[in-house]
Each structure stands twice: as structure tokens, then as C-alpha cells.
Design a protein around this motif. Structure first.
Motif, PDB file in Angstrom:
ATOM      1  N   SER A 101       0.815  -1.212   0.000  1.00  0.00           N
ATOM      2  CA  SER A 101       0.000   0.000   0.000  1.00  0.00           C
ATOM      3  C   SER A 101       0.850   1.265   0.000  1.00  0.00           C
ATOM      4  CB  SER A 101      -0.968   0.009   1.177  1.00  0.00           C
ATOM      5  OG  SER A 101      -0.255   0.062   2.390  1.00  0.00           O
ATOM      6  N   THR A 102       2.002   1.231   0.643  1.00  0.00           N
ATOM      7  CA  THR A 102       2.866   2.416   0.631  1.00  0.00           C
ATOM      8  C   THR A 102       3.498   2.647  -0.735  1.00  0.00           C
ATOM      9  OG1 THR A 102       4.724   1.097   1.437  1.00  0.00           O
ATOM     10  CG2 THR A 102       3.388   2.251   3.078  1.00  0.00           C
ATOM     11  N   ILE A 103       3.660   1.586  -1.500  1.00  0.00           N
ATOM     12  CA  ILE A 103       4.227   1.708  -2.842  1.00  0.00           C
ATOM     13  C   ILE A 103       3.149   2.099  -3.841  1.00  0.00           C
ATOM     14  CG2 ILE A 103       5.365   0.457  -4.708  1.00  0.00           C
ATOM     15  CD1 ILE A 103       6.613  -1.327  -2.529  1.00  0.00           C
ATOM     16  N   ILE A 104       1.985   1.494  -3.719  1.00  0.00           N
ATOM     17  CA  ILE A 104       0.926   1.701  -4.706  1.00  0.00           C
ATOM     18  C   ILE A 104       0.238   3.043  -4.548  1.00  0.00           C
ATOM     19  CG2 ILE A 104      -1.363   0.882  -5.349  1.00  0.00           C
ATOM     20  CD1 ILE A 104      -0.352  -1.836  -5.261  1.00  0.00           C
ATOM     21  N   GLY A 105       0.116   3.535  -3.344  1.00  0.00           N
ATOM     22  CA  GLY A 105      -0.584   4.799  -3.105  1.00  0.00           C
ATOM     23  C   GLY A 105      -0.109   5.942  -3.990  1.00  0.00           C
ATOM     24  N   PRO A 106       1.191   6.239  -4.019  1.00  0.00           N
ATOM     25  CA  PRO A 106       1.652   7.333  -4.884  1.00  0.00           C
ATOM     26  C   PRO A 106       1.464   7.056  -6.375  1.00  0.00           C
ATOM     27  CG  PRO A 106       3.306   6.801  -3.233  1.00  0.00           C
ATOM     28  CD  PRO A 106       2.242   5.763  -3.133  1.00  0.00           C
ATOM     29  N   ILE A 107       1.611   5.791  -6.774  1.00  0.00           N
ATOM     30  CA  ILE A 107       1.444   5.452  -8.189  1.00  0.00           C
ATOM     31  C   ILE A 107       0.000   5.656  -8.624  1.00  0.00           C
ATOM     32  CG2 ILE A 107       1.564   3.579  -9.885  1.00  0.00           C
ATOM     33  CD1 ILE A 107       3.927   2.468  -8.216  1.00  0.00           C
ATOM     34  N   VAL A 108      -0.941   5.197  -7.812  1.00  0.00           N
ATOM     35  CA  VAL A 108      -2.360   5.362  -8.128  1.00  0.00           C
ATOM     36  C   VAL A 108      -2.727   6.838  -8.140  1.00  0.00           C
ATOM     37  CG1 VAL A 108      -4.699   4.925  -7.288  1.00  0.00           C
ATOM     38  CG2 VAL A 108      -3.024   3.089  -7.296  1.00  0.00           C
ATOM     39  N   THR A 109      -2.219   7.577  -7.179  1.00  0.00           N
ATOM     40  CA  THR A 109      -2.493   9.016  -7.148  1.00  0.00           C
ATOM     41  C   THR A 109      -1.950   9.700  -8.393  1.00  0.00           C
ATOM     42  OG1 THR A 109      -2.374   8.961  -4.741  1.00  0.00           O
ATOM     43  CG2 THR A 109      -2.191  11.115  -5.787  1.00  0.00           C
ATOM     44  N   LEU A 110      -0.745   9.324  -8.807  1.00  0.00           N
ATOM     45  CA  LEU A 110      -0.153   9.903 -10.015  1.00  0.00           C
ATOM     46  C   LEU A 110      -0.993   9.584 -11.242  1.00  0.00           C
ATOM     47  CD1 LEU A 110       2.279  11.310 -11.402  1.00  0.00           C
ATOM     48  CD2 LEU A 110       3.238   9.022 -11.688  1.00  0.00           C
ATOM     49  N   ILE A 111      -1.423   8.346 -11.377  1.00  0.00           N
ATOM     50  CA  ILE A 111      -2.254   7.956 -12.531  1.00  0.00           C
ATOM     51  C   ILE A 111      -3.573   8.709 -12.504  1.00  0.00           C
ATOM     52  CG2 ILE A 111      -3.558   6.043 -13.564  1.00  0.00           C
ATOM     53  CD1 ILE A 111      -1.219   4.224 -12.766  1.00  0.00           C
ATOM     54  N   ASN A 112      -4.211   8.770 -11.344  1.00  0.00           N
ATOM     55  CA  ASN A 112      -5.495   9.466 -11.247  1.00  0.00           C
ATOM     56  C   ASN A 112      -5.361  10.952 -11.552  1.00  0.00           C
ATOM     57  OD1 ASN A 112      -7.074   7.235 -10.632  1.00  0.00           O
ATOM     58  ND2 ASN A 112      -6.664   7.399  -8.455  1.00  0.00           N
ATOM     59  N   ASN A 113      -4.265  11.558 -11.132  1.00  0.00           N
ATOM     60  CA  ASN A 113      -4.065  12.980 -11.392  1.00  0.00           C
ATOM     61  C   ASN A 113      -3.652  13.260 -12.833  1.00  0.00           C
ATOM     62  OD1 ASN A 113      -4.704  13.620  -8.752  1.00  0.00           O
ATOM     63  ND2 ASN A 113      -2.582  13.637  -8.079  1.00  0.00           N
ATOM     64  N   ALA A 114      -3.059  12.275 -13.507  1.00  0.00           N
ATOM     65  CA  ALA A 114      -2.556  12.486 -14.865  1.00  0.00           C
ATOM     66  C   ALA A 114      -3.593  12.190 -15.945  1.00  0.00           C
ATOM     67  CB  ALA A 114      -1.321  11.629 -15.095  1.00  0.00           C
ATOM     68  N   VAL A 115      -4.672  11.497 -15.625  1.00  0.00           N
ATOM     69  CA  VAL A 115      -5.620  11.071 -16.653  1.00  0.00           C
ATOM     70  C   VAL A 115      -6.291  12.262 -17.337  1.00  0.00           C
ATOM     71  CG1 VAL A 115      -7.826   9.895 -17.014  1.00  0.00           C
ATOM     72  CG2 VAL A 115      -6.027   8.776 -15.744  1.00  0.00           C
ATOM     73  N   VAL A 116      -6.782  13.207 -16.595  1.00  0.00           N
ATOM     74  CA  VAL A 116      -7.492  14.345 -17.197  1.00  0.00           C
ATOM     75  C   VAL A 116      -6.562  15.184 -18.080  1.00  0.00           C
ATOM     76  CG1 VAL A 116      -8.789  16.449 -16.725  1.00  0.00           C
ATOM     77  CG2 VAL A 116      -9.277  14.374 -15.429  1.00  0.00           C
ATOM     78  N   PRO A 117      -5.356  15.537 -17.628  1.00  0.00           N
ATOM     79  CA  PRO A 117      -4.472  16.278 -18.542  1.00  0.00           C
ATOM     80  C   PRO A 117      -4.082  15.476 -19.780  1.00  0.00           C
ATOM     81  CG  PRO A 117      -3.700  16.513 -16.290  1.00  0.00           C
ATOM     82  CD  PRO A 117      -4.801  15.505 -16.273  1.00  0.00           C
ATOM     83  N   ILE A 118      -3.879  14.181 -19.622  1.00  0.00           N
ATOM     84  CA  ILE A 118      -3.527  13.360 -20.780  1.00  0.00           C
ATOM     85  C   ILE A 118      -4.688  13.320 -21.767  1.00  0.00           C
ATOM     86  CG2 ILE A 118      -3.037  10.994 -21.529  1.00  0.00           C
ATOM     87  CD1 ILE A 118      -1.341  10.689 -19.006  1.00  0.00           C
ATOM     88  N   LEU A 119      -5.900  13.129 -21.269  1.00  0.00           N
ATOM     89  CA  LEU A 119      -7.069  13.140 -22.164  1.00  0.00           C
ATOM     90  C   LEU A 119      -7.213  14.480 -22.870  1.00  0.00           C
ATOM     91  CD1 LEU A 119      -9.849  11.247 -20.188  1.00  0.00           C
ATOM     92  CD2 LEU A 119      -8.780  10.568 -22.315  1.00  0.00           C
ATOM     93  N   THR A 120      -6.998  15.565 -22.150  1.00  0.00           N
ATOM     94  CA  THR A 120      -7.073  16.893 -22.752  1.00  0.00           C
ATOM     95  C   THR A 120      -6.022  17.050 -23.836  1.00  0.00           C
ATOM     96  OG1 THR A 120      -7.830  17.764 -20.628  1.00  0.00           O
ATOM     97  CG2 THR A 120      -7.027  19.357 -22.236  1.00  0.00           C
ATOM     98  N   LEU A 121      -4.818  16.605 -23.564  1.00  0.00           N
ATOM     99  CA  LEU A 121      -3.736  16.693 -24.539  1.00  0.00           C
ATOM    100  C   LEU A 121      -4.029  15.845 -25.773  1.00  0.00           C
ATOM    101  CD1 LEU A 121      -0.914  17.939 -24.910  1.00  0.00           C
ATOM    102  CD2 LEU A 121       0.029  15.845 -23.932  1.00  0.00           C
TER     103      LEU A 121
END
Length: 114
Positions: free
Chosen positions: A26-46
Motif C-alpha cells: 500500500s505504501t508503494i501503490i498509493g503514490p502510483i495510483v495518485t499519479l495515474i489518477n491525477n494524470a488522466v485528465v491532462p492526458i485526455l485533454t492533450l
């Protein structure tokens, strides 16, 4: 707007799934999931912006084409661009929707703490 509401709801569920302290990863996955969730909208916009600009350029190329071969080549480029950008969009949405079940699966079958 319902799609973005659904994606936001999925993000909330995914972030709450990573707060399980009993999971080793969970300590490893938490930042990765947060990064993916935060990056999806900008990537879709791009992707949408680049796709629209490219399709406009290919449309101008079709309009300017004087020979039938050039016009057919430009039409094929436009068709391939639309298919490619739709595929990218679908894969990003599938990533977003599949992230929560993958987290649950990983937390259910994670190795026990040593």
C-alpha cells in the motif's frame, strides 16, 4: 459531464482502496495510483487537442489536394488518425476503470507482512 462525474467517483474509490495499512504494497501503490489518477485528465485533454489539430491539418491537406492519389492518401491519414486517437482515448478510460479492480485484486492476494 456524467463521464467526468463517473471518473471522479472512480478516483475516490481508488484512493480509499489504497489506504489499507495491512497491505505490504500500500505504501508503494498509493503514490502510483495518485499519479495515474491525477494524470488522466491532462492526458485526455492533450490527446483531444493534438487529435483535433492533426485532423484539421489533414482536412486542409484533403482540401488542397489536386490529384486523386493525394486526396486518397490524405483521407487514409485522416481515417488512421481518428482510429488512433479513439483507441488512445478508450485505453486511457479502460485504465481508469480497471485500476480499482486491480488494486482490490492485489490487496486480496498480496504477500503477508513478514
Amino acid at each position: 459531464m456524467p463521464l467526468f462525474y463517473f471518473l471522479a467517483e472512480t478516483t475516490t474509490k481508488a484512493s480509499s482502496a489504497t489506504s489499507d495499512a495491512s497491505n505490504v504494497f500500500s505504501t508503494i501503490i498509493g503514490p502510483i495510483v495518485t499519479l495515474i489518477n491525477n494524470a488522466v485528465v491532462p492526458i485526455l485533454t492533450l490527446v483531444v487537442a493534438i487529435g483535433a489539430i492533426y485532423c484539421i491539418f489533414v482536412g486542409v491537406k484533403i482540401a488542397k489536394a489536386e490529384e486523386p492519389q493525394e486526396r486518397e492518401k490524405a483521407k487514409q491519414q485522416l481515417k488512421n488518425a481518428i482510429i488512433g486517437f479513439l483507441l488512445i482515448f478508450v485505453l486511457i478510460v479502460a485504465l481508469r476503470l480497471g485500476l480499482s479492480p486491480l488494486e482490490k485484486w492485489m490487496s486480496d492476494y498480496a504477500a503477508p507482512t513478514l
